[in-house]
Write a protein that holds these residues in place. Structure first.
Motif: not given
Ligand code: AMP
Ligand code: MG
Length: 285
Positions: A130, A134, A137, A140-142, A144-146, A211
Motif C-alpha cells: 500500500v 500506491r 500505480d 489499480p486503486k480498486s 490496493w484500497s482493499k 501513502a
C-alpha cells in the motif's frame, strides 16, 4: 516517559507527518549522554528475548518501514545486536519475484512470520503493497484500497495466534535524507548502499508522505500498533525502538517454563556421581 504512549499512533486517529519533529531527541542532548540508557535497555531487551525463547509460547514481529536512508538496516543491527541470534530472524522484502507476484499479496510475508518463542524482523513488509504500489500505480486503486482491511485482518489473526506486533515508521525529514545520500557518496565504504531507486523515489516525496499517513492512520490497532520514531538522530531512533520493544516485552509478564524434570531427583543423581567418583568441576580440571 513511556515511549509506547509517546510515539504510538492512537487507533482511529489521523496522522499528519508534517506535525512530527523528525529531529526530536527528548532529554538527551547527545549520543554520549544517552549511552548509559541505551545500554541498559539493550541489556533488558536481551534478557526478555531470552525469556521469550525459553517460554516458547508466543512471538514478536517487528515491522520496519521508512523512506530510503531512513535507517532500517541500522535499526536492525542495533536491535539484533542485543538479542541472541538463535531466537531471531530477519527478512528483507524487495520487488516481488514472478512466483510471489502470482499469489495473493500476503503470501510471501506469512511464511516469514515468527513461530512460538521467536522474534522476526521485517525489513520492509506487507505495507509496501500500500506504499510503493500506491505511489507508482502498480495496481489499480480498486485493488490496493482493499488491502488496508486485508492487512488489519491478517495482523489480527497473527495476534490471536500469540504474535505480538510492533510496527515502526522511521521518520526522517527531506534535509536529513539528502545529508545521508551525500554521506553515501563521500564514504567509499557506503557506496554499495547507493541505488538508482533512491534518486528515482525522491521526487515522489509528497506522494509517499500521503501513502505513509494513510497506512499509519488506517492500520494502527491495539494489537498491532504503529509507532512514529523520530529518526534524524540515529542514536535516538535506536533508543526509542529498544525502549518500546522492552516496554512491550515487559508487559507480557513472561515466565520461565516449569522444569520438565524433578530438580531434587536430578540433584540427588548429581550428588551420587560426585560422591562416587570424588569428581567435581575442580577435580576434573
Ligand atoms: P531496498 O530495501 O533498498 O533493498 O529496496 C527494495 C525495493 O523493493 C524498494 O524500492 C521497494 O520499494 C521495493 N519493493 C518492496 N516490496 C515491494 C512490493 N511489494 N512491490 C513493489 N516493490 C516493492
Ligand atoms: Mg535502499
Amino acid at each position: 516517559m513511556h515511549y509506547r504512549k509517546r510515539f504510538g499512533v492512537e487507533p482511529g486517529s489521523k496522522v499528519d507527518l508534517s506535525k512530527v519533529d523528525a529531529g526530536f531527541k527528548d532529554q538527551h542532548e547527545t549520543h554520549q549522554d544517552a549511552l548509559a540508557e541505551i545500554e541498559a535497555h539493550n541489556q533488558k531487551m536481551h534478557d526478555l528475548q531470552y525469556l521469550m525463547y525459553a517460554e516458547d509460547r508466543r512471538s514478536l514481529l517487528i515491522v520496519l518501514q521508512g523512506r530510503d536512508a531512513a535507517g532500517k538496516d541500522g535499526t536492525i543491527n542495533h536491535v539484533l545486536g542485543a538479542m541472541n541470534p538463535q531466537g531471531c530472524s530477519v527478512t528483507g522484502f524487495k520487488v516481488p519475484s514472478k512466483e510471489e507476484a502470482a499469489h495473493d499479496f500476503l503470501w510471501r510475508y506469512h511464511k516469514h512470520t515468527p513461530g512460538k518463542g521467536q522474534v522476526a524482523i521485517f525489513n520492509r513488509s506487507h505495507y509496501e503493497d500500500v506504499l510503493v504500489v500506491r505511489v507508482h500505480d502498480l495496481m489499480p486503486k480498486s485493488i490496493w484500497s482493499k488491502r488496508y482491511n486485508h492487512i488489519n485482518d491478517f495482523e489480527q489473526m497473527l495476534s490471536e495466534n500469540g504474535t505480538h506486533i510492533l510496527k515502526f515508521y522511521l521518520h526522517i525529514d527531506a534535509d536529513e535524507q539528502l545529508r545521508r545520500f551525500k554521506q553515501r557518496i563521500d564514504d567509499p565504504a557506503r557506496h554499495w548502499k547507493i541505488s538508482e531507486g533512491d534518486y528515482a523515489e525522491r521526487p515522489y516525496w509528497d506522494a509517499y508522505t500521503k501513502a505513509f499517513e494513510a497506512a499509519l492512520s488506517k492500520c494502527s490497532t491495539e494489537h498491532a500498533p504503529w509507532f512514529i520514531i523520530p529518526s534524524n538522530h540515529k542514536w535516538f531512533r535506536n533508543l526509542a525502538v529498544s525502549k518500546i520493544v522492552t516496554e512491550t516485552l515487559e508487559s507480557l509478564h513472561m515466565k520461565f517454563p516449569e522444569p520438565t524434570v524433578d530438580i531434587d531427583q536430578i540433584r540427588a543423581k548429581y550428588d551420587a556421581i560426585v560422591n562416587r567418583t570424588g569428581d567435581s568441576d575442580e577435580g576434573m580440571s
